[in-house]
Write a protein that holds these residues in place. Sequence first.
Motif, PDB file in Angstrom:
ATOM      1  N   LYS A   9      52.262  -9.248 -34.209  1.00  0.00           N
ATOM      2  CA  LYS A   9      53.219  -7.942 -33.684  1.00  0.00           C
ATOM      3  C   LYS A   9      52.362  -6.926 -33.533  1.00  0.00           C
ATOM      4  O   LYS A   9      52.851  -6.028 -32.534  1.00  0.00           O
ATOM      5  N   ASN A  10      51.160  -6.824 -33.970  1.00  0.00           N
ATOM      6  CA  ASN A  10      50.166  -5.894 -33.570  1.00  0.00           C
ATOM      7  C   ASN A  10      48.902  -6.287 -33.019  1.00  0.00           C
ATOM      8  O   ASN A  10      47.776  -5.991 -33.795  1.00  0.00           O
ATOM      9  N   ALA A  34      53.032  -5.282 -21.002  1.00  0.00           N
ATOM     10  CA  ALA A  34      53.106  -6.382 -21.786  1.00  0.00           C
ATOM     11  C   ALA A  34      54.733  -6.878 -21.864  1.00  0.00           C
ATOM     12  O   ALA A  34      55.519  -5.786 -21.867  1.00  0.00           O
ATOM     13  N   TYR A  35      55.033  -7.936 -21.894  1.00  0.00           N
ATOM     14  CA  TYR A  35      56.355  -8.499 -21.960  1.00  0.00           C
ATOM     15  C   TYR A  35      56.780  -8.830 -23.475  1.00  0.00           C
ATOM     16  O   TYR A  35      56.091  -9.682 -24.077  1.00  0.00           O
ATOM     17  N   LEU A  36      57.833  -8.307 -24.016  1.00  0.00           N
ATOM     18  CA  LEU A  36      58.091  -8.547 -25.468  1.00  0.00           C
ATOM     19  C   LEU A  36      59.219  -9.735 -25.383  1.00  0.00           C
ATOM     20  O   LEU A  36      60.082  -9.723 -24.993  1.00  0.00           O
ATOM     21  N   TYR A  53      47.032  -4.882 -31.004  1.00  0.00           N
ATOM     22  CA  TYR A  53      46.157  -3.699 -30.884  1.00  0.00           C
ATOM     23  C   TYR A  53      45.127  -3.522 -32.022  1.00  0.00           C
ATOM     24  O   TYR A  53      44.095  -3.270 -32.224  1.00  0.00           O
ATOM     25  N   PHE A  58      50.986 -10.412 -22.189  1.00  0.00           N
ATOM     26  CA  PHE A  58      50.358  -9.308 -21.568  1.00  0.00           C
ATOM     27  C   PHE A  58      50.074  -9.680 -20.086  1.00  0.00           C
ATOM     28  O   PHE A  58      50.161 -10.899 -19.772  1.00  0.00           O
ATOM     29  N   ASN A 114      56.091 -15.748 -31.547  1.00  0.00           N
ATOM     30  CA  ASN A 114      55.617 -15.320 -30.257  1.00  0.00           C
ATOM     31  C   ASN A 114      56.327 -14.126 -29.969  1.00  0.00           C
ATOM     32  O   ASN A 114      57.225 -13.734 -30.022  1.00  0.00           O
ATOM     33  N   TYR A 115      55.496 -12.819 -29.663  1.00  0.00           N
ATOM     34  CA  TYR A 115      55.765 -11.583 -29.278  1.00  0.00           C
ATOM     35  C   TYR A 115      55.400 -11.248 -28.232  1.00  0.00           C
ATOM     36  O   TYR A 115      56.295 -11.083 -27.219  1.00  0.00           O
ATOM     37  N   TRP A 116      54.007 -10.749 -27.973  1.00  0.00           N
ATOM     38  CA  TRP A 116      53.584  -9.922 -26.778  1.00  0.00           C
ATOM     39  C   TRP A 116      53.023 -10.808 -25.657  1.00  0.00           C
ATOM     40  O   TRP A 116      51.966 -11.600 -26.113  1.00  0.00           O
ATOM     41  N   TYR A 125      49.254 -13.633 -28.802  1.00  0.00           N
ATOM     42  CA  TYR A 125      50.528 -13.381 -28.424  1.00  0.00           C
ATOM     43  C   TYR A 125      51.566 -13.728 -29.657  1.00  0.00           C
ATOM     44  O   TYR A 125      52.605 -13.540 -29.716  1.00  0.00           O
TER      45      TYR A 125
END
Length: 241
Positions: free
Chosen positions: A145-146, A176-178, A148, A194, A190-192, A142
Motif C-alpha cells: 500500500k505504501n 502509477a495505476y491503482l 514510498y 508504476f 495488488n495495489y500500485w 506492487y
Amino acid sequence: MDPRIRFSSLVRHGLRFRSRFELTKRHAAPAGFAWYPYDSFANLFPMERLRREAGLALAEMAGFRPLLDLGTGDGALAFLFESLGYAVHACDHAGTNINRMQGVRRVAAALGSQVEIEDVDLDGGWTPHREYGLALFLGTLYHLKNPYGVLERLSEHVRYCFLSTRVVELGRVPAAYLLAPGECNGDATNYWVFSPPGLLRLAERCGWRVLASLRTGACDSDPATAAGDARQFLLLESSRS
C-alpha cells in the motif's frame, strides 16, 4: 540469451540449486501443498545482467553484512544465496503468503538451513533493525500500500538492492495505476503498478541511485492482464551510503 549471462557462475549455480530445491519441496510437504507457484530462479538472468552492466561483483555488493530477501515466498533465492556462503535474512508476511510461510519453514528444516526467517508486515511500519549490504526486493513492490515508505526505509539500512515490479506504459509520465481489488490475478493485495518513469522517480525520491535498469515481458503492457505483464528490474545503490 547472452552466453556470458547464461553461463555465468550465479546462473549456473542457481539452475543446479533449483533441482535440489524442487526435490526438497517434494519431500518437505504432502501432495497438494500450496507452494509459491512462480519460478524465482528466473530472476537470476536479469539480476546478472544488471550486475554486469553496473560493473559490480556480488561479494562487493554484499560486503560483510547479511543479505536481505524481502518477499521471499518459499525461500528459493534465500536458500540459494545461503548455499553461496551468504548469511541471509528472509522475510515475508504470513497473512498474504500463499501457505502462511509454512513452505519456507518446511524447506529450511529439510535443508538444515541457518537462514533467519521472519514474518513481517512491510506496510505495518516495519523498519530494518540492522544494516545489510544487499537486498533482494523482487516482485513485491506492487503488493504494498505504501511503496514510498518501504523503499525510503530500506535506503537507510541497505547499500545495494535488486528490485523488480510490474510496470505499465503511460507514456513519459512518472505515474502509477491503482488497481481495483482483484483486478490483477484476482489478488486484492495488488495495489500500485508504476510507469517506468514513475518507478525511476520513486526510487530516486526514496534515496536511491539507479545503477542499471532492464525491462522484461510484454511489449504492449497493461496493469492487469497476464498477456500485458511487463516487469522492470533495477539495480539500486543507496544515496545515503
